[in-house]
Scaffold this active site. Structure first.
Site, PDB file in Angstrom:
ATOM      1  N   HIS A   1     -47.157  26.532  50.588  1.00 15.68           N
ATOM      2  CA  HIS A   1     -46.674  26.147  51.520  1.00 15.68           C
ATOM      3  C   HIS A   1     -46.814  24.744  51.963  1.00 15.68           C
ATOM      4  O   HIS A   1     -46.003  23.934  52.622  1.00 15.68           O
ATOM      5  CB  HIS A   1     -47.120  27.074  52.589  1.00 15.68           C
ATOM      6  CG  HIS A   1     -46.372  27.064  54.381  1.00 15.68           C
ATOM      7  ND1 HIS A   1     -45.535  27.568  54.510  1.00 15.68           N
ATOM      8  CD2 HIS A   1     -46.701  26.450  55.479  1.00 15.68           C
ATOM      9  CE1 HIS A   1     -44.640  27.786  56.288  1.00 15.68           C
ATOM     10  NE2 HIS A   1     -45.736  26.444  56.334  1.00 15.68           N
ATOM     11  N   GLU A   2     -48.030  24.607  52.313  1.00 15.57           N
ATOM     12  CA  GLU A   2     -48.670  23.391  53.109  1.00 15.57           C
ATOM     13  C   GLU A   2     -48.297  22.210  52.261  1.00 15.57           C
ATOM     14  O   GLU A   2     -48.123  21.295  52.908  1.00 15.57           O
ATOM     15  CB  GLU A   2     -49.904  23.593  53.830  1.00 15.57           C
ATOM     16  CG  GLU A   2     -50.675  24.353  54.428  1.00 15.57           C
ATOM     17  CD  GLU A   2     -50.023  24.351  55.916  1.00 15.57           C
ATOM     18  OE1 GLU A   2     -49.450  23.656  56.184  1.00 15.57           O
ATOM     19  OE2 GLU A   2     -49.720  26.217  56.692  1.00 15.57           O
TER      20      GLU A   2
ATOM     21  N   HIS B   1     -45.056  21.205  52.823  1.00 16.52           N
ATOM     22  CA  HIS B   1     -45.047  20.536  54.038  1.00 16.52           C
ATOM     23  C   HIS B   1     -44.760  18.568  53.522  1.00 16.52           C
ATOM     24  O   HIS B   1     -44.672  17.779  54.101  1.00 16.52           O
ATOM     25  CB  HIS B   1     -45.632  20.240  54.900  1.00 16.52           C
ATOM     26  CG  HIS B   1     -45.572  21.363  55.911  1.00 16.52           C
ATOM     27  ND1 HIS B   1     -44.111  21.616  56.291  1.00 16.52           N
ATOM     28  CD2 HIS B   1     -46.169  22.476  56.069  1.00 16.52           C
ATOM     29  CE1 HIS B   1     -43.649  22.580  57.147  1.00 16.52           C
ATOM     30  NE2 HIS B   1     -45.250  23.632  57.093  1.00 16.52           N
TER      31      HIS B   1
ATOM     32  N   TYR C   1     -39.120  18.365  63.327  1.00 15.87           N
ATOM     33  CA  TYR C   1     -39.953  19.671  63.418  1.00 15.87           C
ATOM     34  C   TYR C   1     -39.064  20.272  64.337  1.00 15.87           C
ATOM     35  O   TYR C   1     -40.544  20.364  65.463  1.00 15.87           O
ATOM     36  CB  TYR C   1     -41.085  19.379  63.309  1.00 15.87           C
ATOM     37  CG  TYR C   1     -42.709  19.935  62.727  1.00 15.87           C
ATOM     38  CD1 TYR C   1     -42.097  21.622  61.272  1.00 15.87           C
ATOM     39  CD2 TYR C   1     -43.000  20.358  63.516  1.00 15.87           C
ATOM     40  CE1 TYR C   1     -43.058  22.012  61.145  1.00 15.87           C
ATOM     41  CE2 TYR C   1     -44.061  21.748  63.425  1.00 15.87           C
ATOM     42  CZ  TYR C   1     -43.758  22.729  62.151  1.00 15.87           C
ATOM     43  OH  TYR C   1     -44.077  24.072  61.489  1.00 15.87           O
TER      44      TYR C   1
ATOM     45  N   GLU D   1     -40.178  24.698  58.098  1.00 17.47           N
ATOM     46  CA  GLU D   1     -40.495  25.877  57.730  1.00 17.47           C
ATOM     47  C   GLU D   1     -40.336  26.938  56.907  1.00 17.47           C
ATOM     48  O   GLU D   1     -41.116  27.191  55.692  1.00 17.47           O
ATOM     49  CB  GLU D   1     -40.702  26.664  58.964  1.00 17.47           C
ATOM     50  CG  GLU D   1     -41.429  25.973  59.549  1.00 17.47           C
ATOM     51  CD  GLU D   1     -43.631  26.505  59.025  1.00 17.47           C
ATOM     52  OE1 GLU D   1     -44.019  27.075  59.172  1.00 17.47           O
ATOM     53  OE2 GLU D   1     -43.581  25.119  59.690  1.00 17.47           O
TER      54      GLU D   1
ATOM     55  N   ASP E   1     -42.971  27.696  70.448  1.00 14.00           N
ATOM     56  CA  ASP E   1     -43.051  26.968  68.987  1.00 14.00           C
ATOM     57  C   ASP E   1     -42.439  25.677  68.441  1.00 14.00           C
ATOM     58  O   ASP E   1     -41.220  25.995  67.328  1.00 14.00           O
ATOM     59  CB  ASP E   1     -43.121  28.284  68.332  1.00 14.00           C
ATOM     60  CG  ASP E   1     -42.866  28.255  66.964  1.00 14.00           C
ATOM     61  OD1 ASP E   1     -43.624  27.473  66.430  1.00 14.00           O
ATOM     62  OD2 ASP E   1     -42.600  28.646  65.947  1.00 14.00           O
TER      63      ASP E   1
ATOM     64  N   HIS F   1     -41.184  28.278  63.616  1.00 16.18           N
ATOM     65  CA  HIS F   1     -41.774  29.834  62.677  1.00 16.18           C
ATOM     66  C   HIS F   1     -41.346  30.484  62.568  1.00 16.18           C
ATOM     67  O   HIS F   1     -41.346  31.925  62.546  1.00 16.18           O
ATOM     68  CB  HIS F   1     -43.456  29.519  62.853  1.00 16.18           C
ATOM     69  CG  HIS F   1     -44.180  28.277  63.009  1.00 16.18           C
ATOM     70  ND1 HIS F   1     -44.699  27.581  63.119  1.00 16.18           N
ATOM     71  CD2 HIS F   1     -44.650  28.090  61.291  1.00 16.18           C
ATOM     72  CE1 HIS F   1     -45.386  26.303  62.971  1.00 16.18           C
ATOM     73  NE2 HIS F   1     -45.235  26.545  61.590  1.00 16.18           N
TER      74      HIS F   1
HETATM   75 ZN    ZN Z   1     -45.506  24.826  58.331  1.00 20.32          ZN
END
Ligand code: ZN
Lengths: 98, 360
Positions: B182-183, B186, B197, B206, B280, B285
């Site tokens: 996941h990271e 990005h 974002y 996300e 958020d 998310h």
């Molecule tokens: Zn993320």
């Protein structure tokens, strides 16, 4: 002094809230919160986010000191260093939002 | 030879800034020394803003190139502080260390590199061989100003950062291949669509990270869609009856229920329940649950191994989207890619999946 805080985001995307009325706290705790606010250096409102970071937590904090209101909205990397202990205190006292 | 990274202040100087009101107040201070420092800071802040703006427009500026132009991993130990990257503890080709978090960051970032390279011919995050930099044991400040293990994992714009968790709800974030994937996704996005974002574009940002994080794991396990798990971050949660994972892409909103610390999973599974509040960053998310479910439905309808067809469609779409794309645009482009690259059946599966979650 009244503090309202919403902490959200992070990888987990949790939304947590915390409301503190210092008048209702025991004197030592009240002194502690007031000291954390004092040392945070948050005296003016601002909103700031990192453009390139992802999955950081977001802080939305309103501090009401006798109707002098400071509203700060930022992500973790934009929290001023002196304000980090206050944010950590609020995070540790926050509960899942309903 | 490894090029040393510049030592960076807590987090990154590009993102960690003294609020302008504090600096401006200092410029009015009677003490000339304080005034001088403040003016210097203002100049520095302006420079930092300029660099930050530029890095957003040109993320390649932040990339540390691989010395060989191929897979090149660097793992640092932040030693429970928030100063990144920390001390270099393992470089590409070096043998495993005793520290399990170091080896997990190394192995999982390698698996993610291989996934994008073997399936899509992508040479690292920037497709130009940039180094994959990870910091483990990242800390954060507690309410008494002491450092404690961070309860998070994040991408700071140029590298990954992983905390060890509090040991009560979260354990170390390097444990999970889908979190590492996941990271790193990005990072891929920073060099491709770079979706803004916030709001729906942020939820898509996300979403793509969840999709490819989970697909890296499924690919590594070799499982077909019928046996696939769609849980995100199951490995980073301490076990409890009230939680299964951080997110469930197949059944958004069910990953944790009435958990005393986490609460109840806020992800919607349909546009009817889309979150519109300010938390958020407008629910990046939270609302990712909607496209996440669409992806799973499409992958299940297409069948086989999710990364082969559905993953390929989503990868191409990720490269084609613009910074401000919303769910509708993503639905249109994924259906178009499905048709162009595969055929009518795949297009139908993708369109039906988006329709089922209320995006048509
Ligand atoms: Zn993320």
């Amino acid at each position: 002094m009244r503090i309202a805080c919403t902490i959200s985001g992070g990888f987990a995307g949790l939304v947590k809230e915390c409301r503190i009325e210092t008048a209702s706290l025991e004197p030592p705790e009240r002194a502690r919160v007031e000291s954390l606010v004092e040392e945070s250096g948050l005296v003016e409102s601002f909103e700031r986010f990192s453009e390139s970071a992802r999955d950081e937590k977001q802080f939305d904090v309103t501090i009401d000191r006798d109707h002098l209101i400071v509203h700060v909205v930022c992500d973790e990397s934009c929290v001023p260093k002196p304000a980090k202990p206050l944010m950590a205190y609020l995070a540790s006292h926050a509960s899942p939002a309903r | 030879m490894t090029r040393p990274l510049p030592n960076r202040s807590p987090r990154s100087p590009l993102q960690c800034i003294v609020p302008p009101y504090m600096i401006e107040a200092m410029t009015r201070c009677g003490d000339p020394a304080v005034r001088g420092r403040a003016v210097g800071s203002l100049a520095c802040a302006a420079a930092i803003h300029a660099v930050r703006d530029l890095s957003q427009k040109m993320p390649s500026m932040m990339a540390v190139p691989s010395p060989t132009g191929r897979r090149h991993r660097l793992v640092y130990d932040a030693k429970k502080k928030d100063r990144l990257p920390g001390r270099l503890v393992r470089s590409e080709g070096q043998k495993p260390r005793k520290d399990v978090a170091v080896n997990e960051a190394y192995d999982h970032s390698g698996a993610t590199f291989d996934f994008f390279h073997e399936l899509f011919g992508r040479n690292s995050l920037d497709d130009a061989g940039m180094s994959l930099i990870s910091s483990v044991h990242v800390g954060e400040v507690d309410d008494r100003g002491r450092y404690v293990p961070m309860d998070n994992a994040y991408w700071d714009g140029s590298q990954m950062a992983y905390g060890d968790g509090d040991g009560v709800v979260f354990t170390r974030f390097t444990r999970s291949l889908d979190v590492v994937g996941h990271e790193l996704t990005h990072g891929v996005q920073a060099f491709t669509s770079n979706l803004v974002y916030r709001g729906q574009s942020g939820a898509l940002n996300e979403h793509f990270s969840d999709v490819f994080g989970v697909l890296v794991r499924q690919w590594k396990e070799g499982v077909s869609v019928e046996k696939a798990s769609w849980l995100v971050g199951a490995d980073v949660l301490m076990p409890a009856a009230t939680r299964r994972a951080i997110r469930d892409m197949e059944h958004p909103g069910t990953a944790f229920v009435d958990d005393p610390v986490l609460g109840t999973d806020p992800q919607p599974a349909h546009m009817d329940a889309i979150y519109t509040g300010p938390a958020d960053r407008g629910g990046v998310h939270i609302n990712s649950g909607i496209p996440n479910r669409a992806f799973v439905l499409a992958a299940q309808a297409i069948g086989g191994k999710s990364w082969e067809t559905a993953g390929r469609i989503w990868y191409d779409a990720m490269l084609q989207l613009s910074r401000s794309s919303d769910f509708k645009e993503c639905a249109r482009i994924t259906a178009q890619v499905a048709s162009d690259r595969f055929g009518a059946a795949e297009r139908k599966a993708v369109a039906a999946a988006w329709k089922k979650v209320g995006v048509a």
